[in-house]
Design a protein around this motif. Structure first.
Motif, PDB file in Angstrom:
ATOM      1  N   LEU A  10       0.778  -1.302  -0.050  1.00  0.00           N
ATOM      2  CA  LEU A  10       0.123   0.092   0.031  1.00  0.00           C
ATOM      3  C   LEU A  10       1.034   1.295   0.007  1.00  0.00           C
ATOM      4  O   LEU A  10       1.519   1.369   1.196  1.00  0.00           O
ATOM      5  N   VAL A  11       1.034   1.875  -1.195  1.00  0.00           N
ATOM      6  CA  VAL A  11       2.055   3.187  -1.352  1.00  0.00           C
ATOM      7  C   VAL A  11       1.240   4.322  -1.830  1.00  0.00           C
ATOM      8  O   VAL A  11       0.185   4.339  -2.016  1.00  0.00           O
ATOM      9  N   ARG A  12       2.301   5.037  -2.248  1.00  0.00           N
ATOM     10  CA  ARG A  12       1.828   6.212  -2.832  1.00  0.00           C
ATOM     11  C   ARG A  12       1.738   6.038  -4.197  1.00  0.00           C
ATOM     12  O   ARG A  12       0.537   5.757  -4.633  1.00  0.00           O
ATOM     13  N   SER A  13       2.601   6.430  -5.012  1.00  0.00           N
ATOM     14  CA  SER A  13       2.362   6.181  -6.577  1.00  0.00           C
ATOM     15  C   SER A  13       3.852   5.638  -6.837  1.00  0.00           C
ATOM     16  O   SER A  13       4.806   5.810  -6.195  1.00  0.00           O
ATOM     17  N   THR A  14       3.718   5.002  -8.131  1.00  0.00           N
ATOM     18  CA  THR A  14       4.895   4.419  -8.341  1.00  0.00           C
ATOM     19  C   THR A  14       5.316   4.864 -10.057  1.00  0.00           C
ATOM     20  O   THR A  14       4.379   5.303 -10.595  1.00  0.00           O
ATOM     21  N   PRO A  15       6.521   4.746 -10.375  1.00  0.00           N
ATOM     22  CA  PRO A  15       6.950   5.338 -11.626  1.00  0.00           C
ATOM     23  C   PRO A  15       7.242   4.657 -12.720  1.00  0.00           C
ATOM     24  O   PRO A  15       7.885   4.964 -13.521  1.00  0.00           O
ATOM     25  N   GLU A  16       6.714   3.342 -12.775  1.00  0.00           N
ATOM     26  CA  GLU A  16       6.826   2.483 -14.210  1.00  0.00           C
ATOM     27  C   GLU A  16       6.178   3.033 -15.099  1.00  0.00           C
ATOM     28  O   GLU A  16       6.291   2.241 -16.347  1.00  0.00           O
ATOM     29  N   SER A  41      -8.822   4.961   1.208  1.00  0.00           N
ATOM     30  CA  SER A  41      -8.502   4.657   2.760  1.00  0.00           C
ATOM     31  C   SER A  41      -9.806   5.129   3.517  1.00  0.00           C
ATOM     32  O   SER A  41     -10.327   6.124   3.203  1.00  0.00           O
ATOM     33  N   ARG A  42     -10.346   4.182   4.395  1.00  0.00           N
ATOM     34  CA  ARG A  42     -11.495   4.335   5.100  1.00  0.00           C
ATOM     35  C   ARG A  42     -11.276   5.217   6.242  1.00  0.00           C
ATOM     36  O   ARG A  42     -12.153   6.242   6.492  1.00  0.00           O
ATOM     37  N   LEU A  43     -10.207   5.296   6.759  1.00  0.00           N
ATOM     38  CA  LEU A  43      -9.956   6.220   7.929  1.00  0.00           C
ATOM     39  C   LEU A  43      -9.598   7.849   7.186  1.00  0.00           C
ATOM     40  O   LEU A  43      -9.593   8.528   8.173  1.00  0.00           O
ATOM     41  N   GLN A  44      -9.293   7.703   6.267  1.00  0.00           N
ATOM     42  CA  GLN A  44      -9.080   9.126   5.436  1.00  0.00           C
ATOM     43  C   GLN A  44      -9.697   9.409   4.199  1.00  0.00           C
ATOM     44  O   GLN A  44      -9.165   9.139   3.181  1.00  0.00           O
ATOM     45  N   PRO A  45     -11.013   9.386   4.392  1.00  0.00           N
ATOM     46  CA  PRO A  45     -11.813   9.405   3.327  1.00  0.00           C
ATOM     47  C   PRO A  45     -11.341  10.485   2.181  1.00  0.00           C
ATOM     48  O   PRO A  45     -11.015  11.407   2.640  1.00  0.00           O
ATOM     49  N   TYR A  94      -4.620   4.800  -1.385  1.00  0.00           N
ATOM     50  CA  TYR A  94      -3.206   4.235  -1.710  1.00  0.00           C
ATOM     51  C   TYR A  94      -3.255   3.608  -3.333  1.00  0.00           C
ATOM     52  O   TYR A  94      -4.331   3.461  -3.768  1.00  0.00           O
ATOM     53  N   ALA A  95      -1.829   3.513  -3.576  1.00  0.00           N
ATOM     54  CA  ALA A  95      -1.713   2.763  -4.823  1.00  0.00           C
ATOM     55  C   ALA A  95      -1.247   1.415  -4.508  1.00  0.00           C
ATOM     56  O   ALA A  95      -0.245   1.320  -3.482  1.00  0.00           O
ATOM     57  N   LEU A  96      -1.277   0.682  -5.121  1.00  0.00           N
ATOM     58  CA  LEU A  96      -0.774  -0.759  -5.416  1.00  0.00           C
ATOM     59  C   LEU A  96       0.568  -0.589  -6.047  1.00  0.00           C
ATOM     60  O   LEU A  96       0.621  -0.025  -7.039  1.00  0.00           O
TER      61      LEU A  96
END
Ligand code: ASP
Length: 584
Positions: free
Chosen positions: A168-174, A183-187, A191-193
């Motif tokens: 569960l990450v931010r964003s990826t560069p590929e 995110s349920r707790l931070q509507p 996350y990005a996979l």
């Protein structure tokens, strides 16, 4: 009735033993009232003989899960089966327990190695649990397991740590789209996979871990095309204080070890072929080296000959290349037309051809070159009976179109041996590729790859010319690994971001945490990601990656078995504060 032997282990030396087998009914036959039942488990198949005077097999149906006790006996000579590891023996049943019964099968479980059931793939995937019982799928999963362990052992022996990075990450560069998780707790936040562990493994180098690997799950939300899967596993590795050759040696070692230990194949040494050379010689950055056909430069001959289209191409600065097909003069017009279609699909305007006869060129555009025929024959090493194929176009299109023709010729003439593996590394890839649609430069690999020092001065002036420490491993025309040395100088990183149109503020937003980390003395480092399914598909001789994945998705990225993706319940949506916008 718990098993004390597997279905793959009894031999004639076991005669007289009383044993218990557990497994599935793979076949039943009745010979004059005597039941012959093949019982299968992961280890093999054993024939069990049911004499109704002792115990009856009448209730048994295909794929029932059973336990059977009996005495091992040697089969009469004429009944022996040399193709079965247990083919010299059989079990005379004394007691039977049905552990569970089986519904009517949606398709027959294929017991022939190398074959798949001819049921539709959708049906195979809906009942994947049954398909996985087949001999070929069992073998494929075993190969996958064994190859993975070989790779792991090789790396552990060389002091690599096996480490995990988050999924569960931010964003990826590929460069593909991210799958996102609300995110349920931070509507409103997501996350990005990870498309790869790229940023995290680079940060691990900065943290001093020096040699890392992981069997990493990577998620890429790409358009459905061919063999793509939304998730894949790659052997992901990174190492510090190394040059390109150090990384390539590890990749080569991993592959050689895995092929040797898994299928007993000694891979030859991997030639290192720079990208430009691969394009010029094979018309591809993933050349199939099982056959020799090579592209040759035809520009000088084109300039001296009378064929107007090629003359004009040379004057316009385009490339003209030729492919000599030894003995290809026997190919029919229909076959040549087929090859021309291939060239056109890859952007060429056409495919010129001529045959080499006893006294000159024969047919096609040959007559335009009669006056310099001897030069051409000597220059290209032509022999009577050859076919010569030519394309004129801008360099990349010219190489690619003729490279695809090369592959099509090889397929047509059956030049690629199915039981041979020809590996290589393609190195020194371009740093950037021009995106016509966007009208800007994209990273050829990802934004963190290191340009070669000789291009540093001209990076902004001529991004298209820059080559970097970027490499792929290729076997039989399949790209199975790619990687690079990485930038560890923040200023250079910023220059590369600017060239690909990522402003300082965007870089900060997307990769800020990495840029922050890289202010704290990153070491020089590099690594690669190696696609596991692709390696295993090669080993297994499978043309579809799905056949080496336990529970793959179909071509439209869904799973018929668990029926994913699926809608969320309204209360789940509410909890996540999401609503669905209807329409296309
Ligand atoms: N992150 C790259 C990929 O997944 C591999 C690498 O450069 O290490 O393709």
């Amino acid at each position: 009735m718990k098993r004390n032997v597997t279905c793959g282990e009894l031999r004639s030396g076991d005669e007289g033993r009383s044993v218990v087998l557990n497994g599935w009914v793979a076949a039943t036959r009745d010979h004059g009232g005597i039941g012959f039942v093949d019982v299968r488990d992961r280890y093999g198949v054993t024939q069990v003989v049911f004499d109704p005077a002792v115990v009856s097999a009448a209730e048994l149906k295909l794929e029932y899960c059973i336990a059977v006790r009996g005495a091992v006996r040697t089969r009469p000579t004429e009944m022996r089966n040399a193709e079965m590891a247990t083919g010299d023996v059989e079990l005379a049943a004394e007691e039977l327990e049905i552990l569970s019964t089986c519904d009517t099968l949606p398709f027959m479980i294929e017991s022939r190695l190398g074959q798949h059931t001819d049921a539709r793939e959708e049906l195979r995937l809906r009942h994947r649990y049954l398909d996985l019982r087949s001999a070929t799928m069992q073998r494929n999963m075993e190969l996958r397991h064994r190859a993975t362990q070989s790779m792991r052992r090789f790396l552990l022996e060389r002091d690599f740590y096996e480490m995990e990075t988050p999924t569960l990450v931010r964003s990826t560069p590929e460069g593909a789209r991210d799958y996102v998780v609300p995110s349920r707790l931070q509507p409103g936040n997501f996350y990005a996979l990870p498309q790869s562990p790229q940023i995290f493994k680079q940060i691990l180098m900065l943290s001093g871990f020096d040699r890392y690997f992981q069997m990493a799950r990577c998620y890429r939300d790409e358009d459905a095309r061919g063999d793509r899967q939304p998730e894949h596993t790659q052997l992901d590795m990174e190492m510090s204080f190394v040059d390109q050759e150090d990384v390539l040696e590890v990749a080569e070692g991993v592959l050689r070890r895995a092929f040797a230990e898994t299928i007993g194949y000694e891979l030859p040494e991997f030639p290192r072929i720079p990208y430009d050379e691969a394009m010029n010689r094979y018309g591809s950055d993933r050349p199939d080296l099982r056959y020799e056909l090579e592209l040759q430069d035809f520009a000088d001959h084109a300039a001296g000959g009378e064929f107007g289209i090629f003359k004009a191409a040379v004057e316009a600065g385009d490339s003209v290349k030729a492919l000599r097909v030894p003995g290809g003069a026997g190919m029919s017009r229909k076959q040549i037309d087929g090859l021309e279609e291939v060239a056109k699909t890859y952007g060429a305007k056409g495919l010129a051809w001529t045959r080499v006869g006893a006294d000159g060129f024969d047919g096609g555009i040959g007559r335009f070159y009669d006056s310099i025929g001897a030069d051409i024959r000597a220059g290209l090493g032509l022999q009577e009976g050859d076919l010569l194929l030519m394309v004129g176009a801008p360099w990349r299109v010219c190489c690619t179109a003729l490279g695809e023709v090369r592959a099509a010729v090889a397929a047509e003439l059956g030049l690629a041996a199915a039981d041979q593996y020809a590996p290589c590394f393609v190195t020194d890839f371009p740093m950037f590729a021009w995106d016509e649609e966007r009208g800007g430069w994209d990273p050829e690999h990802h934004p963190f790859t290191l340009p070669h020092p000789q291009y540093l001065d001209s990076l902004e002036k001529d991004p298209g010319a820059a080559r970097g420490a970027i490499y792929d491993a290729v076997i039989n025309g399949a790209e199975i690994m790619s990687g690079s040395l990485r930038i560890h100088d923040p200023q250079l990183q910023q220059r590369v971001f600017s060239i690909i149109g990522i402003s300082a503020s965007e870089a900060k937003r997307r990769f800020g945490f990495m840029l922050d980390a890289f202010r704290y003395a990153p070491p020089p480092h590099g690594g690669f990601g190696m696609g596991l399914a692709r390696v295993i598909a090669l080993m297994a001789g499978e043309s579809s990656l799905r056949d080496v994945i336990t529970f793959p998705k179909t071509t439209n990225m869904s799973s018929p078995m668990d029926e994913s993706p699926a809608p969320l319940e309204p209360d789940q949506l509410a909890e996540l504060r999401l609503s669905i916008i209807e329409g296309d």
